[in-house]
Every structure is written in C-alpha cells, then in structure tokens.
Design an enzyme around this catalytic site. Structure first.
Site, PDB file in Angstrom:
ATOM      1  N   GLU A  53       0.854  -1.202   0.000  1.00 23.66           N
ATOM      2  CA  GLU A  53       0.000   0.000   0.000  1.00 23.66           C
ATOM      3  C   GLU A  53       0.883   1.244   0.000  1.00 23.66           C
ATOM      4  OE1 GLU A  53      -2.469   1.710  -0.467  1.00 23.66           O
ATOM      5  OE2 GLU A  53      -3.745   2.126   1.252  1.00 23.66           O
ATOM      6  N   ASP A  54       0.326   2.359  -0.460  1.00 27.97           N
ATOM      7  CA  ASP A  54       1.118   3.593  -0.556  1.00 27.97           C
ATOM      8  C   ASP A  54       1.404   4.209   0.803  1.00 27.97           C
ATOM      9  OD1 ASP A  54      -1.551   4.343  -0.117  1.00 27.97           O
ATOM     10  OD2 ASP A  54      -1.662   5.718  -1.805  1.00 27.97           O
ATOM     11  N   ASP A 113      -2.031   6.445   7.194  1.00 28.51           N
ATOM     12  CA  ASP A 113      -2.253   7.764   7.790  1.00 28.51           C
ATOM     13  C   ASP A 113      -2.968   7.529   9.123  1.00 28.51           C
ATOM     14  OD1 ASP A 113      -2.576  10.475   8.175  1.00 28.51           O
ATOM     15  OD2 ASP A 113      -4.078  10.746   6.623  1.00 28.51           O
ATOM     16  N   PHE A 171       0.690  16.802   3.545  1.00 31.17           N
ATOM     17  CA  PHE A 171      -0.066  16.099   2.515  1.00 31.17           C
ATOM     18  C   PHE A 171       0.873  15.823   1.355  1.00 31.17           C
ATOM     19  CE2 PHE A 171      -2.918  14.963  -0.771  1.00 31.17           C
ATOM     20  CZ  PHE A 171      -3.862  14.209  -0.090  1.00 31.17           C
ATOM     21  N   ARG A 189      -0.267  11.340  -9.300  1.00 35.16           N
ATOM     22  CA  ARG A 189       0.080   9.948  -8.959  1.00 35.16           C
ATOM     23  C   ARG A 189       1.339   9.468  -9.681  1.00 35.16           C
ATOM     24  NH1 ARG A 189      -4.047   7.360  -6.135  1.00 35.16           N
ATOM     25  NH2 ARG A 189      -6.176   7.965  -6.647  1.00 35.16           N
TER      26      ARG A 189
HETATM   27  P1  IMP Z   1      -5.867   5.919   6.471  1.00 32.13           P
HETATM   28  O1  IMP Z   1      -7.042   5.023   6.529  1.00 32.13           O
HETATM   29  O2  IMP Z   1      -6.125   7.243   7.126  1.00 32.13           O
HETATM   30  O3  IMP Z   1      -4.596   5.287   6.956  1.00 32.13           O
HETATM   31  O4  IMP Z   1      -5.777   6.292   4.978  1.00 32.13           O
HETATM   32  C1  IMP Z   1      -4.783   5.975   4.153  1.00 32.13           C
HETATM   33  C2  IMP Z   1      -5.152   6.401   2.752  1.00 32.13           C
HETATM   34  O5  IMP Z   1      -5.503   7.799   2.682  1.00 32.13           O
HETATM   35  C3  IMP Z   1      -3.927   6.245   1.907  1.00 32.13           C
HETATM   36  O6  IMP Z   1      -3.911   4.977   1.319  1.00 32.13           O
HETATM   37  C4  IMP Z   1      -4.076   7.338   0.905  1.00 32.13           C
HETATM   38  O7  IMP Z   1      -4.833   6.863  -0.175  1.00 32.13           O
HETATM   39  C5  IMP Z   1      -4.851   8.421   1.615  1.00 32.13           C
HETATM   40  N1  IMP Z   1      -3.924   9.437   2.153  1.00 32.13           N
HETATM   41  C6  IMP Z   1      -3.622   9.680   3.446  1.00 32.13           C
HETATM   42  N2  IMP Z   1      -2.707  10.644   3.559  1.00 32.13           N
HETATM   43  C7  IMP Z   1      -2.400  11.020   2.296  1.00 32.13           C
HETATM   44  C8  IMP Z   1      -1.475  11.974   1.751  1.00 32.13           C
HETATM   45  O8  IMP Z   1      -0.717  12.685   2.427  1.00 32.13           O
HETATM   46  N3  IMP Z   1      -1.454  12.067   0.388  1.00 32.13           N
HETATM   47  C9  IMP Z   1      -2.230  11.309  -0.415  1.00 32.13           C
HETATM   48  N4  IMP Z   1      -3.100  10.390   0.059  1.00 32.13           N
HETATM   49  C10 IMP Z   1      -3.186  10.249   1.406  1.00 32.13           C
HETATM   50 MG    MG Z   2      -4.481   4.333  -0.528  1.00 28.92          MG
END
Ligand code: IMP
Ligand code: MG
Length: 176
Positions: A99-100, A103, A152, A165
C-alpha cells in the site's frame, strides 16, 4: 485548495534506492517460499510495480484490491468497503499487502483484519510512507519505505484529487 508549490520530499533516486533495499529484504524473508502479493489500488500501484520488478523472487502471484471509504471530509476513512476483492484464495499462503501510505491506519486495519480471516499462513504489510500525525489505530507495518510526521504528500501513486500519482518522486503539497 489552490496549490502554491509541490515541495520535494524524497527524490526519485532516493525512492528507487529505498525500493531496492525493501525488495532485497522481502526476497530474503520469503526465500524459497511461494508468495502472494496484493496491491491496494489505486495508490499502491507504483510502489507495487517498482517493488515486484526489483525483487529476485520468482515464485510470486499478484492480485489487487480496491477499497472505498465513505463519510464526511473530517472522518474520511471511517467506513471502508471493498470495491474489488482479491481473486486468488489466501488459504495456506504467505501474503504480503502493498500500500502507498498509512495515515489514520483505519484503511489498513480494515483490510488486514478482513484478510486475516481467510486462512493465510502469514500476512504482512509493506508501506511506502508511514505518516504518524493522524494515527488513530495502531498498525505495525513489516516493511516501511519512509516515515513522515505530517504533511499532505503526492507522487509515487499518491494523489491530490486524482492528480500527481505518476510523479516518480515524493512531494508535499503546499497550499497558497
Ligand atoms: P488511512 O485510513 O487514514 O490510513 O488512509 C490511508 C489512505 O488515505 C492512503 O492509502 C491514501 O490513499 C490516503 N492518504 C492519506 N494521507 C495522504 C497523503 O498525504 N497524500 C495522499 N493520500 C493520502
Ligand atoms: Mg491508498
């Protein structure tokens, strides 16, 4: 949001070097064992492609999931569902999710807890960027590209409103 600047955080070279290191670690861990690698779309696509290309391990299956989160802007990841589930059964397999970013951690908590019920032999997580600022649940990724406190971030699969992307480096979005 009007973007003032994309501020470089990690150069394309740095990202590629780190991906090579992670690929070597993953190769070593799964040496001689078949591996199923699951890419989390869309954001994971670039890290995933770079990682599998850099790996020497050749007994690898790949599959893809696409997740959606619903809710208000302030609680974006509270309700998560599959838009697309994996197609290859996990039963008895060593599985690595790619996964990327983590957060809040809610997305990976949902995915890992769901996949954990499917009888995999092992289930691990590789993350390009581990971002700590908004963490709500504890997730311990097994492989981490880079750690960031905040900001961000775009590039290497990560988007802002579906833009940026494909950038090969990692950038922080600086608003006006
Ligand atoms: P989480 O459920 O809050 O951990 O969300 C993670 C997802 O939110 C990541 O897979 C990203 O797709 C998106 N996301 C969270 N922070 C960023 C950021 O700084 N840039 C771009 N996408 C983000
Ligand atoms: Mg994601």
């Amino acid at each position: 949001m009007v973007i003032k600047e994309l501020r470089p955080v990690f150069s394309p070279e740095l990202v590629q070097n780190r991906v090579q290191e992670l690929a070597a670690e993953i190769d070593a861990l799964y040496k001689g064992k078949p591996l199923l690698i699951i890419c989390v779309l869309k954001g994971g696509f670039m890290f995933f492609a770079d990682l599998v290309r850099a790996m020497k391990h050749d007994d690898v299956q790949v599959d893809f999931v696409r997740l959606s989160s619903y809710g208000s802007a302030t609680s974006s990841s509270e309700h998560i569902t599959f838009n697309k589930d994996v197609e290859i059964p996990l039963q008895g397999k060593d599985v690595l999710v790619v996964e990327d970013m983590i957060d809040s951690g809610l997305t990976m908590q949902f995915l890992l807890s769901t996949l954990a019920q499917r009888g995999a032999k092992s289930l691990r997580l590789a993350i390009l960027i581990d971002k700590h600022e908004r963490r709500k649940v504890e997730i311990k990724p097994d492989f981490v590209g880079f750690t960031l406190e905040q900001g961000f971030i775009v590039g290497c699969g990560l988007d802002y409103a579906e833009r940026f992307r494909t950038l090969p480096g990692i950038y922080e979005v600086i608003p006006e």
